[in-house]
Design a protein around this motif. Structure first.
Motif, mmCIF file in Angstrom:
data_model
loop_
_atom_site.group_PDB
_atom_site.id
_atom_site.type_symbol
_atom_site.label_atom_id
_atom_site.label_comp_id
_atom_site.label_asym_id
_atom_site.label_seq_id
_atom_site.Cartn_x
_atom_site.Cartn_y
_atom_site.Cartn_z
ATOM 1 N N ASP A 33 0.674 -1.254 -0.002
ATOM 2 C CA ASP A 33 -0.146 0.036 -0.077
ATOM 3 C C ASP A 33 0.931 1.125 -0.033
ATOM 4 O O ASP A 33 0.440 2.290 -0.455
ATOM 5 C CB ASP A 33 -0.836 -0.058 1.203
ATOM 6 N N ASP A 34 2.035 1.251 0.497
ATOM 7 C CA ASP A 34 2.877 2.199 0.619
ATOM 8 C C ASP A 34 3.391 2.518 -0.944
ATOM 9 O O ASP A 34 3.671 3.721 -0.934
ATOM 10 C CB ASP A 34 4.141 1.957 1.166
ATOM 11 N N VAL A 35 3.433 1.848 -1.613
ATOM 12 C CA VAL A 35 3.849 1.874 -3.133
ATOM 13 C C VAL A 35 2.569 2.270 -3.976
ATOM 14 O O VAL A 35 2.481 3.363 -4.473
ATOM 15 C CB VAL A 35 4.589 0.884 -3.697
ATOM 16 N N PHE A 36 1.656 1.231 -3.861
ATOM 17 C CA PHE A 36 0.486 1.214 -4.844
ATOM 18 C C PHE A 36 -0.474 2.418 -4.454
ATOM 19 O O PHE A 36 -1.296 2.598 -5.160
ATOM 20 C CB PHE A 36 0.131 0.085 -5.137
ATOM 21 N N GLY A 37 -0.639 2.699 -3.225
ATOM 22 C CA GLY A 37 -1.456 3.506 -2.647
ATOM 23 C C GLY A 37 -1.070 4.971 -3.236
ATOM 24 O O GLY A 37 -2.287 5.726 -3.336
ATOM 25 N N ASP A 38 -0.028 5.323 -3.358
ATOM 26 C CA ASP A 38 0.092 6.415 -4.255
ATOM 27 C C ASP A 38 -0.622 6.689 -5.466
ATOM 28 O O ASP A 38 -0.843 7.818 -6.024
ATOM 29 C CB ASP A 38 1.664 6.597 -4.706
ATOM 30 N N ILE A 39 -0.889 5.714 -6.176
ATOM 31 C CA ILE A 39 -1.588 5.800 -7.603
ATOM 32 C C ILE A 39 -2.941 6.288 -7.280
ATOM 33 O O ILE A 39 -3.271 7.312 -8.016
ATOM 34 C CB ILE A 39 -1.964 4.246 -8.148
ATOM 35 N N PHE A 40 -3.687 6.158 -5.956
ATOM 36 C CA PHE A 40 -4.832 6.677 -5.676
ATOM 37 C C PHE A 40 -4.804 8.101 -4.858
ATOM 38 O O PHE A 40 -5.847 8.638 -4.337
ATOM 39 C CB PHE A 40 -5.809 5.746 -4.936
ATOM 40 N N SER A 41 -3.507 8.618 -4.446
ATOM 41 C CA SER A 41 -3.512 9.461 -3.670
ATOM 42 C C SER A 41 -3.831 10.790 -4.288
ATOM 43 O O SER A 41 -2.963 11.105 -5.481
ATOM 44 C CB SER A 41 -1.731 9.513 -2.998
ATOM 45 N N SER A 42 -4.796 11.576 -3.715
ATOM 46 C CA SER A 42 -5.153 12.873 -4.236
ATOM 47 C C SER A 42 -5.387 12.963 -5.492
ATOM 48 O O SER A 42 -5.384 14.037 -6.304
ATOM 49 C CB SER A 42 -3.877 13.892 -3.961
ATOM 50 N N VAL A 43 -6.182 11.882 -6.076
ATOM 51 C CA VAL A 43 -6.792 12.022 -7.408
ATOM 52 C C VAL A 43 -7.870 12.756 -7.188
ATOM 53 O O VAL A 43 -8.798 12.677 -6.377
ATOM 54 C CB VAL A 43 -7.062 10.494 -8.026
ATOM 55 N N ASP A 44 -8.316 13.247 -8.696
ATOM 56 C CA ASP A 44 -9.563 14.142 -8.538
ATOM 57 C C ASP A 44 -10.757 13.383 -9.132
ATOM 58 O O ASP A 44 -11.961 13.608 -8.727
ATOM 59 C CB ASP A 44 -9.263 15.113 -9.607
ATOM 60 N N ALA A 45 -10.321 12.201 -9.914
ATOM 61 C CA ALA A 45 -11.638 11.166 -10.182
ATOM 62 C C ALA A 45 -10.926 9.820 -10.423
ATOM 63 O O ALA A 45 -9.858 9.861 -10.933
ATOM 64 C CB ALA A 45 -12.141 11.584 -11.578
ATOM 65 N N VAL A 46 -11.670 8.798 -10.361
ATOM 66 C CA VAL A 46 -11.443 7.594 -10.578
ATOM 67 C C VAL A 46 -12.220 7.095 -12.103
ATOM 68 O O VAL A 46 -13.440 7.297 -11.977
ATOM 69 C CB VAL A 46 -11.654 6.473 -9.433
ATOM 70 N N MET A 47 -11.518 6.898 -13.129
ATOM 71 C CA MET A 47 -12.194 6.243 -14.399
ATOM 72 C C MET A 47 -12.174 4.818 -14.453
ATOM 73 O O MET A 47 -11.203 3.988 -14.281
ATOM 74 C CB MET A 47 -11.487 7.174 -15.460
ATOM 75 N N LEU A 48 -13.276 4.350 -14.596
ATOM 76 C CA LEU A 48 -13.480 2.778 -14.148
ATOM 77 C C LEU A 48 -13.954 2.348 -15.897
ATOM 78 O O LEU A 48 -15.112 2.884 -16.403
ATOM 79 C CB LEU A 48 -14.728 2.289 -13.299
ATOM 80 N N PHE A 49 -13.195 1.576 -16.594
ATOM 81 C CA PHE A 49 -13.468 1.017 -18.195
ATOM 82 C C PHE A 49 -13.998 -0.084 -18.216
ATOM 83 O O PHE A 49 -13.701 -1.233 -17.518
ATOM 84 C CB PHE A 49 -12.069 1.191 -18.697
ATOM 85 N N SER A 50 -15.407 0.078 -18.279
ATOM 86 C CA SER A 50 -16.280 -1.313 -18.309
ATOM 87 C C SER A 50 -16.215 -2.146 -17.326
ATOM 88 O O SER A 50 -15.853 -3.319 -17.386
ATOM 89 C CB SER A 50 -15.817 -2.262 -19.564
ATOM 90 N N PRO A 51 -16.513 -1.620 -16.107
ATOM 91 C CA PRO A 51 -16.585 -2.195 -14.875
ATOM 92 C C PRO A 51 -17.737 -3.105 -14.826
ATOM 93 O O PRO A 51 -18.884 -3.030 -15.163
ATOM 94 C CB PRO A 51 -16.466 -1.227 -13.607
ATOM 95 N N SER A 52 -17.696 -4.194 -13.781
ATOM 96 C CA SER A 52 -18.793 -5.022 -13.307
ATOM 97 C C SER A 52 -19.590 -4.245 -12.507
ATOM 98 O O SER A 52 -19.197 -3.015 -11.922
ATOM 99 C CB SER A 52 -18.266 -6.199 -12.839
ATOM 100 N N GLY A 53 -21.028 -4.789 -12.086
ATOM 101 C CA GLY A 53 -21.527 -3.736 -11.289
ATOM 102 C C GLY A 53 -21.253 -3.761 -9.998
ATOM 103 O O GLY A 53 -21.171 -2.756 -9.227
ATOM 104 N N SER A 54 -20.577 -4.953 -9.459
ATOM 105 C CA SER A 54 -20.118 -5.102 -7.983
ATOM 106 C C SER A 54 -18.840 -4.339 -8.027
ATOM 107 O O SER A 54 -18.446 -3.318 -7.003
ATOM 108 C CB SER A 54 -19.618 -6.516 -7.839
ATOM 109 N N TYR A 55 -17.858 -4.153 -8.971
ATOM 110 C CA TYR A 55 -16.788 -3.329 -9.050
ATOM 111 C C TYR A 55 -17.073 -1.848 -8.938
ATOM 112 O O TYR A 55 -16.562 -1.098 -8.061
ATOM 113 C CB TYR A 55 -15.884 -3.693 -10.178
ATOM 114 N N TYR A 56 -18.162 -1.388 -9.677
ATOM 115 C CA TYR A 56 -18.437 -0.054 -9.616
ATOM 116 C C TYR A 56 -19.118 0.107 -8.239
ATOM 117 O O TYR A 56 -18.771 1.436 -7.560
ATOM 118 C CB TYR A 56 -19.492 0.170 -10.607
ATOM 119 N N GLU A 57 -19.813 -0.742 -7.500
ATOM 120 C CA GLU A 57 -20.364 -0.481 -6.465
ATOM 121 C C GLU A 57 -19.516 -0.274 -5.196
ATOM 122 O O GLU A 57 -19.640 0.725 -4.342
ATOM 123 C CB GLU A 57 -21.326 -1.287 -5.908
ATOM 124 N N ARG A 58 -18.209 -0.841 -5.237
ATOM 125 C CA ARG A 58 -17.348 -0.699 -4.294
ATOM 126 C C ARG A 58 -16.788 0.754 -4.442
ATOM 127 O O ARG A 58 -16.562 1.152 -3.310
ATOM 128 C CB ARG A 58 -16.396 -1.713 -4.400
#
Length: 275
Positions: free
Chosen positions: A4-29
């Motif tokens: 998480d110390d490394v990959f957590g930076d990917i989501f750190s301070s983002v303005d938006a998350v873009m989900l490309f063709s997600p499943s319903g359960s993935y989107y709901e999370r």
């Protein structure tokens, strides 16, 4: 150090998350996370061919681009075009690379200056998006390889074929007059590359049927604004796109670039060597 110390930076301070063709359960999370975590401040944007998950913020993908870079680029341009995101926004793009589920996340920054026009090429066009993609890729491939090592120019008019035929005349015999071949077929593409050595435009229907080759386009070029140095092929392509609902895709023999016209204006410019 944990992952998480490394990959957590990917989501750190983002303005938006873009989900490309997600499943319903993935989107709901992600939707639930945004609703329940007061420390989480980002928008959730779904980019897909259909809004099957009922997303509040949705950008339509006309075709499910196999190339991930194309998929993300289209999603970014569509989101900027619709005002879903803003220039400079930092985005986490979650998409599929190896299987049907989302398995890859990349962090990108939206850049309005790198706008290519690919979204406008597909959006609200009457021709089938797969047909537009096939013709664009054909022009790009022709631009890369040329004809026997020499640069060539070509003009493809896609969509509204009946009206385009009425606003043009034959320069020679039409090799496709009694055929029912469609663009995208590898054998047909070889034929198109061979015929591209001769003058005139290819006329292609909304569904991809090759209606004609060797057509001289007759609409007046008055009022069509093209960059200096571009000639009759671009002028004709711009004019026919202004007077019909067709898209013109032009390969320039002089500078090797591929340009697309819609409603009389250049909406896309691509260097085949960089595509």
């Amino acid at each position: 150090m944990v992952l998480d110390d490394v990959f957590g930076d990917i989501f750190s301070s983002v303005d938006a998350v873009m989900l490309f063709s997600p499943s319903g359960s993935y989107y709901e999370r992600f939707a639930d996370l945004d609703d329940t975590d007061s420390d989480t401040e980002f928008d959730v944007v779904v980019v897909s061919t259909e809004n099957t998950v009922g997303a509040d913020t949705f950008v339509e993908l006309p075709i499910d681009f196999e190339n991930v870079a194309e998929r993300v680029r289209f999603g970014l341009e569509g989101s900027l075009e619709q005002g879903v995101i803003e220039d400079g926004d930092v985005l986490a793009c979650a998409t599929s690379v190896f299987d049907d589920g989302i398995d890859t996340v990349s962090r990108v920054r939206a850049d309005a200056d790198s706008h290519t026009g690919i979204y406008n090429l597909f959006a609200k066009s009457r021709a089938d998006p797969e047909v537009i993609k096939s013709v664009l890729e054909l022009a790009i491939e022709l631009g890369k390889k040329g004809q026997k090592g020499k640069p060539v120019g070509a003009l493809f008019i896609v969509g509204d074929a009946g009206k385009v035929m009425n606003k043009s005349r034959p320069l020679s015999y039409n090799p496709f007059e009694k055929s029912h071949v469609h663009v995208g077929d590898p054998i047909v593409n070889v034929m198109l590359k061979e015929f591209s050595r001769l003058d005139g435009a290819f006329i292609i229907s909304d569904s991809g049927k090759i209606v004609s080759a060797y057509r001289y386009l007759e609409p007046s070029a008055e009022g069509v604004d093209i960059p200096k140095g571009l000639g009759a092929r671009h002028m004709a392509g711009g004019a026919i796109s202004r007077d019909t609902n067709a898209i013109s895709i032009v390969l320039s023999e002089s500078d090797g670039l591929v340009r697309a016209f819609k409603a009389g204006e250049i909406i896309l410019e691509v260097d085949p060597e960089e595509y």
